[in-house]
Motif scaffolding. Structure first.
Motif, short mmCIF file in Angstrom:
data_model
loop_
_atom_site.label_atom_id
_atom_site.label_comp_id
_atom_site.label_asym_id
_atom_site.label_seq_id
_atom_site.Cartn_x
_atom_site.Cartn_y
_atom_site.Cartn_z
N ARG A 148 37.62 44.53 50.32
CA ARG A 148 36.75 44.92 49.14
C ARG A 148 37.42 44.34 47.95
O ARG A 148 38.36 44.75 47.39
CB ARG A 148 36.92 46.29 49.25
CG ARG A 148 35.63 47.10 48.01
CD ARG A 148 35.96 48.54 48.04
NE ARG A 148 34.90 48.98 47.29
CZ ARG A 148 33.66 49.52 47.47
NH1 ARG A 148 33.33 49.28 48.81
NH2 ARG A 148 32.72 49.99 46.43
N PRO A 149 36.76 43.28 47.32
CA PRO A 149 37.17 42.69 45.98
C PRO A 149 37.12 43.55 44.78
O PRO A 149 36.11 44.32 44.82
CB PRO A 149 36.50 41.31 45.98
CG PRO A 149 35.27 41.80 46.52
CD PRO A 149 35.42 42.71 47.85
N THR A 150 37.84 43.43 43.72
CA THR A 150 37.54 43.94 42.40
C THR A 150 36.53 42.83 41.75
O THR A 150 36.23 41.92 42.37
CB THR A 150 38.85 44.00 41.67
OG1 THR A 150 39.38 42.47 41.30
CG2 THR A 150 39.96 44.76 42.33
N ILE A 151 35.90 43.54 40.69
CA ILE A 151 34.64 42.49 40.25
C ILE A 151 35.43 41.25 39.41
O ILE A 151 34.77 40.26 39.91
CB ILE A 151 33.98 43.36 39.11
CG1 ILE A 151 33.33 44.73 39.82
CG2 ILE A 151 32.97 42.49 38.29
CD1 ILE A 151 32.52 45.69 39.00
N PRO A 152 36.62 41.46 39.02
CA PRO A 152 37.18 40.19 38.58
C PRO A 152 37.36 39.35 39.66
O PRO A 152 37.27 38.01 39.53
CB PRO A 152 38.46 40.69 37.67
CG PRO A 152 38.10 42.08 37.28
CD PRO A 152 37.35 42.63 38.52
N GLN A 153 37.96 39.71 40.61
CA GLN A 153 38.23 38.81 41.91
C GLN A 153 36.99 38.29 42.38
O GLN A 153 37.01 36.97 42.51
CB GLN A 153 38.97 39.44 42.91
CG GLN A 153 40.28 40.10 42.60
CD GLN A 153 40.88 40.91 43.83
OE1 GLN A 153 40.08 41.66 44.54
NE2 GLN A 153 42.34 40.91 43.92
N ASN A 202 34.25 31.32 45.03
CA ASN A 202 33.55 30.08 45.12
C ASN A 202 33.18 29.78 46.78
O ASN A 202 34.09 29.49 47.34
CB ASN A 202 34.13 28.64 44.72
CG ASN A 202 33.21 27.46 44.74
OD1 ASN A 202 32.36 27.43 45.42
ND2 ASN A 202 33.84 26.52 44.04
N LEU A 203 32.08 30.20 47.01
CA LEU A 203 31.45 30.12 48.30
C LEU A 203 30.94 28.98 48.75
O LEU A 203 30.40 28.72 50.05
CB LEU A 203 30.56 31.49 48.41
CG LEU A 203 31.02 32.68 48.20
CD1 LEU A 203 29.66 33.62 48.18
CD2 LEU A 203 31.94 33.18 49.14
N ASP A 204 30.92 27.94 47.96
CA ASP A 204 30.46 26.56 48.50
C ASP A 204 31.23 26.06 49.46
O ASP A 204 30.45 25.37 50.37
CB ASP A 204 30.53 25.70 47.34
CG ASP A 204 29.59 25.93 46.08
OD1 ASP A 204 28.37 26.80 46.38
OD2 ASP A 204 29.59 25.51 45.00
N LEU A 239 26.97 36.93 51.29
CA LEU A 239 27.94 37.02 50.31
C LEU A 239 27.38 36.56 48.75
O LEU A 239 27.77 37.24 47.72
CB LEU A 239 29.16 36.36 50.56
CG LEU A 239 30.09 36.99 52.04
CD1 LEU A 239 31.19 36.21 52.33
CD2 LEU A 239 30.44 38.56 51.40
N LYS A 240 26.77 35.27 48.87
CA LYS A 240 26.32 34.75 47.62
C LYS A 240 25.14 35.89 46.80
O LYS A 240 25.40 36.27 45.54
CB LYS A 240 25.65 33.50 47.80
CG LYS A 240 26.62 32.29 47.60
CD LYS A 240 25.95 30.99 47.64
CE LYS A 240 26.72 29.88 47.53
NZ LYS A 240 26.21 28.65 47.19
N HIS A 241 24.43 36.34 47.72
CA HIS A 241 23.42 37.13 47.23
C HIS A 241 24.15 38.52 46.85
O HIS A 241 23.91 38.97 45.53
CB HIS A 241 22.27 37.73 48.34
CG HIS A 241 21.43 38.56 47.67
ND1 HIS A 241 20.20 38.35 47.18
CD2 HIS A 241 21.45 39.88 47.82
CE1 HIS A 241 19.48 39.22 47.04
NE2 HIS A 241 20.06 40.30 47.28
#
Length: 615
Positions: free
Chosen positions: A2-7, A12-14, A87-89
């Protein structure tokens, strides 16, 4: 994780997308290479002898190994692509919500908590915080789900470097998964079920990888294994279709849709309505799930059995929906949406049953709806599949009632299956073509089966229903052909069979394709338009039968339009129904009336029927 918002902002999901494309390209390369090798050996027609035979056997082994590698690579490609898209959405949603909150003066913590210095904005802060937490929850779910899948696939790929690993059977012996798949094909469904129950989950997965084309459609194989196998089979079918010089674009589109995630019918989304990413109506794409197919084949017009929803303890009912004329794989999108809506409203699994070819025309005597051949072919398969549903219910949701709903030609399939011994708790004939194509009555092993029917007034199927199997001679010596879907014992009209409770098709519940809320379901559109309206009386009756709640009893109504008048007593009277249908056709063909059934007015009995309990 579960990431933080800054993380999350730095993700980069490309690279995930590029990995999916690389895995898919490598799968195609492996497939092309082994196919070329196999064709080269087969083309050596002048070469004979033991060396040729040994080379052919070795090539076959490597082709089989190559297909197994391709299967895992395609699974990696699809999972990576799905993970990237999801994840991008979710990332976009969370960051948009965070930015929107900040621009409105709210403070957003790294973990998604939202505050405001003005106490009066505490409620709005709570809404933003809920949205952010929902988005972060979805990211954590997707990360855990696809992380586990990708690790599993990478492990499978490493284990099969020199060939697929052997598996351990229940008796402790070691076998090659391909040999196990061949053995399964020679067993009865009951023998398969017992045999596979003795395998570990890992061994079952290896059997699926080894022979998905065999495992996916075998009765006796647990649905979970069949679903995994058919996901592979659909991927392979898509790859093969795309490689054709004159590929079927409709088939490509359909197969891609079958591999794309859909909203969970137990969640908050609905089909074909994308979520809003920003603003006060923002909703994340929560709980998207893969589609599940317990049968798939490209044979004929394309065949499948889709399971929408989950088999689980506590579900009020299990439904099997058999559609009608013109059903085929490429055009099954509307059937899928109807099944999704049933699963959504019943809170139970719905099976869209298409295990065979359906007639594609209304008029062809040998290849259209008048032909009983399609029903005769599919009915025994439906009986067998019914046993598989009962097996799954016994394992996962003991005691859950199973209902079969046959629409139009599908009603004939269901009726014919009952003649052959289909076990059901409830049966609903919805605008059904008849009671069954075989001689004799229904032969359901369940003595307490509850049967229901419904046919809209003015539906042209009523003309078909009303004539007996042998036809009818009318004044003037004119012989009208009989209903080929009429049992000689039961007749052709399920609405008239003793013991069948007739339900009301009632009224539309929303504005749909020229019909308005509260308009009576009537005429030619009354044959199936209610399937597109989950709020209609007819659709709600289907829900009530499957869920075992209640339904609206039949009310005979007098209905007229500017061109057609269906009076009391017309329903079930073949002569009157034929006259009404003939008059509508005359108005349409001779006078250019676009829709003789438009703007119907009720002249008698406008009220809904009484509510009846469904047992």
């Amino acid at each position: 994780m579960r990431p933080t918002i800054p993380q999350l902002d730095t993700w980069n999901l490309d690279g995930l997308h590029r990995a999916a494309e690389a895995a898919r390209a490598n799968a195609d390369a492996v497939s092309s290479s082994v196919d070329d090798c196999s064709r080269a050996v087969s083309a050596a027609g002048s070469w004979h002898g033991q060396t040729k035979d040994a080379a052919a056997r070795r090539i076959d082994e490597e082709v089989d190994h190559g297909y197994e590698v391709r299967t895992v690579l395609l699974r990696i490609a699809d999972d990576a692509a799905d993970a990237c898209a999801g994840l991008k959405h979710a990332k976009t949603y969370v960051l948009d919500q965070k930015n929107l909150a900040v621009t409105q003066g709210f403070t957003v913590a790294d973990d998604g908590r939202v505050t405001h210095s003005d106490p009066e904005k505490e409620g709005a802060a709570g809404v933003f915080q809920l949205n952010l937490f929902s988005g972060l929850d979805e990211i954590e779910r997707l990360d855990s789900l696809f992380g586990a899948r990708l690790r599993e696939s990478v492990g499978d790929l490493g284990a099969m470097r020199d060939g697929q690993p052997d598996i351990t059977l229940a008796d402790g012996s070691i076998r090659d998964p391909d040999a196990v798949a061949i053995q399964l094909a020679s067993m009865s469904p009951d023998e398969r079920a017992v045999f596979l129950a003795g395998l570990s989950a890992e061994a079952q997965r290896q059997v699926v990888i080894a022979a998905p084309e065999k495992v996916g459609n075998l009765n006796g194989v647990p649905f979970a294994m069949r679903i995994d196998a058919n996901e592979i089979n659909i991927r392979n079918a898509l790859t093969q279709e795309k490689a054709k010089p004159n590929r079927d674009e409709s088939r490509v589109k359909q197969l891609e849709a079958m591999l794309s995630p859909i909203p969970n019918p137990e969640g908050v989304g609905v089909p074909d309505e994308p979520p809003v990413a920003t603003g006060p109506e923002a909703t994340p794409r929560l709980d998207m799930v893969d589609r599940k197919f317990v049968m798939f084949s490209t044979e004929g017009n394309g065949r499948m059995i889709e399971m929408v929803g989950d088999m689980k303890s506590g579900a009020p009912g299990v439904g099997v929906y058999v559609p009608g004329t013109s059903t085929n794989l490429n055009g099954s999108g509307s059937n899928h949406v109807a099944a999704w809506n049933l699963a959504d409203q019943t809170n139970g699994p719905i099976f869209l049953y298409m295990e065979g070819d359906f007639p594609q025309s209304l008029t062809g005597l040998s290849d259209g709806a008048p032909s009983p051949g399609f029903a005769a072919d599919m009915a025994p398969r439906l009986v067998d599949f019914g046993r598989e549903i009962d097996r799954e219910v016994a394992a996962s949701a003991p005691g859950t009632p199973v209902s079969y709903v046959g629409h139009s030609y599908g009603g004939s399939i269901v009726g014919s299956a009952e003649q052959l011994g289909l076990r059901a708790d409830r049966v609903l004939h919805a605008s059904s073509a008849g009671t069954g194509v075989f001689d004799g009555g229904w032969n359901n092993p369940n003595a307490n089966v509850q049967r229901y029917s419904m046919t809209a007034p003015g539906d042209l199927i009523g003309v078909v229903q009303s004539y007996p199997e042998g036809g009818l001679t009318i004044p003037g010596g004119i012989h009208l052909p009989g209903n080929p879907h009429a049992s000689e014992v039961l007749g052709g009209d399920p609405d008239e069979v003793p013991g069948v409770t007739r339900l009301d098709t009632g009224f539309y519940g929303k504005n749909i394709d020229g019909h308005t809320v509260g308009e009576v379901v009537f005429g030619s559109d009354g044959h199936g338009k209610y399937w597109d309206d989950p709020a209609s009386t007819a659709f709600q009756n289907i829900v009530g039968v499957i869920a075992g709640t209640d339904a609206t009893a039949y009310v005979e109504r007098g209905i007229e339009t500017e061109w057609v008048d269906v009076g009391l007593g017309d329903n079930g009277n073949g002569g009157r129904e034929a006259f009404d249908a003939g008059w509508a056709t005359t108005e349409k063909e001779l006078f250019g009336v676009e829709n003789p059934y438009a703007n119907p007015r009720i002249t008698d009995n406008p009220q809904l029927g009484t509510r009846i309990d469904v047992k």
